[in-house]
Design a protein around this motif. Structure first.
Motif, PDB file in Angstrom:
ATOM      1  N   ASN A 175      27.818  69.172 -49.391  1.00 63.91           N
ATOM      2  CA  ASN A 175      28.700  68.070 -49.808  1.00 63.91           C
ATOM      3  C   ASN A 175      30.134  68.267 -49.325  1.00 63.91           C
ATOM      4  OD1 ASN A 175      26.667  66.630 -51.162  1.00 63.91           O
ATOM      5  ND2 ASN A 175      26.965  67.813 -53.018  1.00 63.91           N
TER       6      ASN A 175
ATOM      7  N   ASP B 161      37.616  71.436 -55.720  1.00 63.47           N
ATOM      8  CA  ASP B 161      36.160  71.483 -55.702  1.00 63.47           C
ATOM      9  C   ASP B 161      35.648  71.381 -57.127  1.00 63.47           C
ATOM     10  OD1 ASP B 161      36.047  71.813 -52.966  1.00 63.47           O
ATOM     11  OD2 ASP B 161      35.891  73.996 -53.060  1.00 63.47           O
TER      12      ASP B 161
ATOM     13  N   MET C  97      30.793  69.765 -55.053  1.00 66.80           N
ATOM     14  CA  MET C  97      31.319  68.599 -54.350  1.00 66.80           C
ATOM     15  C   MET C  97      32.771  68.906 -53.995  1.00 66.80           C
ATOM     16  SD  MET C  97      31.305  65.536 -53.073  1.00 66.80           S
ATOM     17  CE  MET C  97      29.823  64.732 -53.664  1.00 66.80           C
TER      18      MET C  97
ATOM     19  N   ARG D  82      34.712  62.668 -52.429  1.00 67.27           N
ATOM     20  CA  ARG D  82      34.039  62.037 -53.580  1.00 67.27           C
ATOM     21  C   ARG D  82      33.632  60.595 -53.311  1.00 67.27           C
ATOM     22  NH1 ARG D  82      39.345  62.279 -53.948  1.00 67.27           N
ATOM     23  NH2 ARG D  82      40.559  60.490 -54.682  1.00 67.27           N
TER      24      ARG D  82
ATOM     25  N   ILE E  21      28.220  64.161 -58.616  1.00 65.50           N
ATOM     26  CA  ILE E  21      27.551  65.223 -57.869  1.00 65.50           C
ATOM     27  C   ILE E  21      26.047  65.092 -58.076  1.00 65.50           C
ATOM     28  CG2 ILE E  21      27.400  67.710 -57.435  1.00 65.50           C
ATOM     29  CD1 ILE E  21      30.067  67.985 -58.970  1.00 65.50           C
TER      30      ILE E  21
END
Length: 639
Positions: free
Chosen positions: A199, A511, A549, A554, A573
């Motif tokens: 991600n 994060d 993530m 995002r 996530i």
């Protein structure tokens, strides 16, 4: 009497010596060498490039055999017509019952000609013979094999684990008519979500193996031409912490001394894959083109697929799950089955009876039974049998890692899995009811990031952490924990998990890591053979699933954007699929944190366009907030 006794003793010793020799011979016998003829050859691709290929053909030529093909970037070794692998094929059963086993060095690797491209992009509409990809190379290889290898029955199967699994996936696109079965196992699907990225977060744990994929080679070779970085310590946490920004790691990929004062952090390195990583930090056209999933929408119907994955695969969990789901969604008439077991990366190929992942023991003979009853059955049905859809295998054969037993499903995820939501409450409990909104704050100190494991070690592609006891993290002030009460009945999660966080930060990036934990009872005496000496199963915090993530991605992996400081922001996530029963007497816990080091690199916590070019000044300690409107959406199996 003495003479008789002496003669008896001599005879006994002779028998003993012969017996010992037989046992030694049995131990040293190479089944493949005794029962197969090995041939080394090159197969010319449509553009003239020659790929080095090793063919193991049964010495018994009284019948015809299918061909099982594996294409690999990791070498078909050992080289030399008189040197044999100890084991050939997907498993020992398929070796011993007789198949033609073929290995090939892919284009640009080892003894094959051509240029290597890391996850070479598929070309949908080929117009000239120069338009080659891994699908066309597989087609050309199969075409040559069925026309030139004696005693083949015209049916071909492909298989491979990890990177070879990617090549097995590629074989199903524009598939040769002779290809009847393919088994991508722990297959890479997209480098922005597998292996080197999760991600958008860079997997720092892969730093040490970058040269394996990025060191150029100008001619065929049977010896290693790449060299792994030597970090000169067993404490990788401290090494990467001291190293600082990723740009400081450039020197490990340059033919210069590390103390060379002329070395510039933005200077081009000698490793083409490192250059690709650092010049393409976003999900741009480079990574999008390399992804294979978008090309699995029209798999040839004559190719049966069996996708295999490990529920605790730290490397290619995404690839296995998404490969199966994509084939299933777009190829309704195809035979496509899914095997998902209690394994780390590729562990299903192990010949060991005991099945443990790290500290956690799941049982015995799990991999061995899979090899005999699932994998062998699949290939035999489609390569030697009728080849119809009545293979005798379930649609999805998925292990329940809580109950420690296999389950068969007619669909995956199961149709009777329903969505249920739990909220992250202020008193650190998981609640079915959303409370009046408030926020819980924690300080994310970049000088003391949360470790992914309490072990002191230096490893690449770590695996053990996937089942590690998470108590060490739960007891840190920068890890938020949310826990249910003791469960009064079993709770089975089957399918994916969505963490829908509402967060804020004093910085402009962060994060977000979410972990799903199974807390064992305090009085647990569960048997785990390989548990570390300092741990007990009493209150063991088993990590069932986890994911990161990178906050700036995002809303889009292609177009990152900063956070507005102190503004509540949604971050969702997707945690990969699980099949796990939280048993009565256990508790379910969610952990939320913002560092996971050095599994992933440190986020500067201030927005930068390219983290591979961030400077020391970009890294700032920040305060993060998780709001009680945050929730976790589970797929709960109903009876």
């Amino acid at each position: 009497m003495k003479i008789c006794t002496l003669k008896t003793l001599v005879v006994f010793l002779a028998i003993l010596i012969v017996s010992c020799n037989i046992k030694i011979e049995e131990q040293e016998t190479n089944y493949a060498q005794e029962n197969y003829n090995k041939t080394e050859t090159t197969i010319t691709m449509r553009d003239g490039v020659k790929l080095f290929t090793t063919i193991y053909a049964p010495k018994d030529t009284s019948k015809k055999y299918p061909i099982l093909l594996q294409r690999t970037p990791y070498s078909v070794r050992p080289y030399g017509a008189d040197t044999y692998r100890n084991n050939i094929g997907p498993n020992r059963h398929l070796m011993e019952e007789g198949n033609i086993i073929v290995y090939q060095d892919v284009r640009g690797r080892w003894m094959s000609e051509g240029a290597f491209d890391n996850m070479r992009a598929y070309i949908p509409n080929k117009k000239t013979i120069q338009d080659i990809d891994e699908s066309s190379d597989t087609f050309d290889t199969i075409d040559w094999l069925v026309k030139n290898v004696e005693n083949n029955n015209g049916n071909v199967g492909t298989w491979g684990i990890s990177y070879p699994g990617f090549y097995a996936t590629c074989s199903t696109i524009d598939a040769h008519p002779a290809l009847k079965a393919a088994s991508p196992q722990a297959s890479i699907a997209d480098f922005f979500f597998d292996d080197f990225h999760h991600n958008g977060a860079y997997l720092l744990s892969y730093f040490k193996i970058t040269p394996l994929f990025g060191t150029p080679k100008d001619k065929p070779t049977d010896t290693s031409w790449y060299k792994m970085p030597d970090i000169k310590t067993q404490d990788q946490y401290q090494f990467f912490l001291d190293a600082g920004p990723l740009s400081n790691l450039n020197s490990y990929f340059q033919n210069k001394k590390l103390d060379d004062p002329s070395l510039q952090v933005d200077e081009k390195t000698d490793d083409f894959f490192w250059e690709e990583l650092k010049e393409h930090p976003n999900y741009d056209e480079v990574w999008q083109r390399k992804g294979i999933l978008q090309h699995l929408k029209n798999i040839k119907s004559h190719v049966a697929t069996m996708v295999v994955g490990g529920e605790f695969d730290a490397e290619d969990l995404y690839g296995a799950i998404e490969t199966y789901k994509t084939i299933e969604e777009y190829n309704k008439d195809n035979y496509n089955t899914f095997v998902f077991g209690p394994w780390s990366h590729g562990q299903w190929a192990s010949t060991q009876a005991e099945n443990s992942v790290g500290n956690y023991y799941f049982g015995d003979s799990i991999s061995l039974k899979y090899q005999e009853q699932i994998e062998t059955k699949f290939f035999n049905h489609f390569l030697k049998g009728s080849g119809d859809k009545n293979s005798g295998l379930p649609e999805a054969y998925v292990y329940d890692t809580g109950k420690k037993q296999w389950e068969s499903y007619t669909t995956w995820p199961p149709k009777n899995a329903e969505k249920e939501t739990l909220f992250l409450s202020e008193d650190q409990k998981l609640s079915a009811i959303e409370e009046k909104e408030t926020g819980i704050q924690f300080i994310s100190n970049i000088k003391k990031p949360v470790p992914y494991s309490e072990d002191i070690k230096s490893v690449f592609t770590p695996r053990k952490y996937m089942t590690d006891d998470q108590r060490f993290a739960a007891r840190r002030s920068d890890v938020l924990t949310y826990t249910t009460t003791i469960l009064t009945e079993d709770l089975t999660l089957s399918g994916d998990i969505l963490a829908k966080l509402q967060v804020a930060t004093t910085g402009t990036d962060a994060d977000w890591i979410v972990k799903v934990i199974d807390i064992h009872p305090a009085d647990s005496e569960e048997n785990n053979k390989n548990i570390q000496d300092h741990l007990k199963m009493s209150n063991y915090h088993l990590m069932v699933r986890s994911e990161v993530m990178r906050g700036k991605f995002r809303n889009s992996f292609t177009h990152p954007e900063p956070f507005i400081p102190n503004k509540k922001t949604a971050v969702t996530i997707k945690l990969q699929d699980v099949n796990h029963t939280f048993k009565k007497g256990h508790k379910l816990q969610i952990q939320v944190q913002s560092t996971w080091f050095p599994l992933i690199d440190l986020n500067p916590q201030t927005y930068v366009d390219n983290i591979f070019k961030a400077t020391e000044e970009d890294f700032k300690t920040q305060t993060h907030t998780v709001f009680t409107s945050s929730k976790i959406e589970f797929s709960v199996l109903k009876n």
